[in-house]
Design a protein around this motif. Structure first.
Motif, PDB file in Angstrom:
ATOM      1  N   GLY A  97       0.797  -1.212   0.000  1.00  0.00           N
ATOM      2  CA  GLY A  97       0.000   0.000   0.000  1.00  0.00           C
ATOM      3  C   GLY A  97       0.829   1.261   0.000  1.00  0.00           C
ATOM      4  N   VAL A  98       0.128   2.376  -0.003  1.00  0.00           N
ATOM      5  CA  VAL A  98       0.774   3.681   0.053  1.00  0.00           C
ATOM      6  C   VAL A  98      -0.018   4.562   1.009  1.00  0.00           C
ATOM      7  CG1 VAL A  98      -0.516   4.542  -1.952  1.00  0.00           C
ATOM      8  CG2 VAL A  98       1.662   5.608  -1.318  1.00  0.00           C
ATOM      9  N   ALA A  99       0.705   5.312   1.851  1.00  0.00           N
ATOM     10  CA  ALA A  99       0.090   6.227   2.808  1.00  0.00           C
ATOM     11  C   ALA A  99       0.506   7.652   2.449  1.00  0.00           C
ATOM     12  CB  ALA A  99       0.523   5.885   4.236  1.00  0.00           C
ATOM     13  N   THR A 100      -0.478   8.504   2.192  1.00  0.00           N
ATOM     14  CA  THR A 100      -0.215   9.881   1.779  1.00  0.00           C
ATOM     15  C   THR A 100      -0.479  10.825   2.943  1.00  0.00           C
ATOM     16  OG1 THR A 100      -0.900   9.359  -0.478  1.00  0.00           O
ATOM     17  CG2 THR A 100      -0.765  11.688   0.107  1.00  0.00           C
ATOM     18  N   LEU A 101       0.493  11.673   3.227  1.00  0.00           N
ATOM     19  CA  LEU A 101       0.384  12.616   4.338  1.00  0.00           C
ATOM     20  C   LEU A 101      -0.802  13.546   4.130  1.00  0.00           C
ATOM     21  CD1 LEU A 101       2.023  13.245   6.919  1.00  0.00           C
ATOM     22  CD2 LEU A 101       3.292  14.950   5.589  1.00  0.00           C
ATOM     23  N   ALA A 102      -1.695  13.588   5.125  1.00  0.00           N
ATOM     24  CA  ALA A 102      -2.915  14.388   4.992  1.00  0.00           C
ATOM     25  C   ALA A 102      -2.935  15.585   5.926  1.00  0.00           C
ATOM     26  CB  ALA A 102      -4.142  13.514   5.260  1.00  0.00           C
ATOM     27  N   ASN A 103      -2.445  15.406   7.173  1.00  0.00           N
ATOM     28  CA  ASN A 103      -2.503  16.490   8.141  1.00  0.00           C
ATOM     29  C   ASN A 103      -1.414  16.287   9.194  1.00  0.00           C
ATOM     30  OD1 ASN A 103      -3.731  18.854   9.372  1.00  0.00           O
ATOM     31  ND2 ASN A 103      -4.450  17.462  10.962  1.00  0.00           N
TER      32      ASN A 103
END
Length: 236
Positions: A97-103
């Motif tokens: 998977g991939v985790a995208t910085l949101a906050n």
């Protein structure tokens, strides 16, 4: 420019700005679970009893993927009891998977929008009716985390914490929420949403373990971790 394009640009800019306050590289490495939410631990223990399998070494590999995203690979070791040979056959089951910085709340706390592609498993069964897992899983890589598109999406919150209250953030509090099963492409509007579920774990690098005093230090400073129990599931 299409709406999706605008959203993508906005997400990238927001991530790039947030990146100045949160060093994504501090997450790189393999993190092993040493604490689990009591409800999650009971569920894992129930699986071992019902299906006659061992669930060991829950962990997550994190590697930098871009300026505001990380490649993630949650994994667990499954041990299947072979009644014929009286042995335990072990398989590493992992998702890409991939985790995208949101906050970003502060330099140690951030939330991510995560997408995961779940590997397949074979349908064969052994004598005690446990599904035999295929040794040849087809997962992603750091270069192509989601080769077949995402199957699940979720919100991941991470807080780096100190187990000794000395300013050295040697552990990670991770919570998973807003979990939904994504129907590919045109079926995306039909989602199986599990927003009532929230799972939490405490992780450390390199198979280190924590004692009760360290856990007490963490829960004193971070009351949201009070529902965790210590586990040692990666000793082998």
């Amino acid at each position: 420019m299409k709406l999706t394009g605008l959203i993508a640009v906005a997400t990238f800019i927001a991530g790039a700005v947030a990146q100045t306050n949160f060093d994504l590289s501090t997450l790189n490495g393999t993190w092993h679970a040493v604490g689990l939410q009591i409800g999650l631990y009971k569920k894992m223990f129930a699986v071992t009893k019902i299906y006659g399998v061992d669930v060991n070494c829950p962990r997550i590999l994190i590697a930098g993927h871009s300026t505001n995203a990380s490649y993630i690979e949650p994994a667990v070791q499954i041990g299947i009891h072979n009644n014929t040979s009286s042995s335990v056959e072990k398989y590493d089951v992992s998702a890409s998977g991939v985790a995208t910085l949101a906050n970003v709340s502060d330099p140690t706390t951030a939330s991510f929008s995560a997408q995961l592609s779940i590997p397949s498993a074979a349908k064969g069964k052994i004598a005690n009716h446990v599904h035999m897992l295929d040794a040849a899983f087809s997962g992603g890589s750091a270069e192509n985390p989601l080769p077949h598109g995402p199957d699940y999406q979720a919100t991941v919150n991470i807080r780096l914490v100190s187990s000794k209250n000395d300013g050295n953030n040697d552990a990670m509090l991770l919570s998973l929420s807003d979990i939904s099963k994504t129907q590919q492409q045109q079926q995306q509007q039909q989602q199986l949403v599990r927003r009532d579920r929230r799972y939490q774990a405490l992780l450390v690098k390199d198979r280190n373990t924590l004692d009760e005093q360290s856990l007490n230090t963490i829960t004193t400073n971070h009351p949201e971790a009070s529902g965790l129990v210590l586990v040692n599931m990666c000793s082998q």
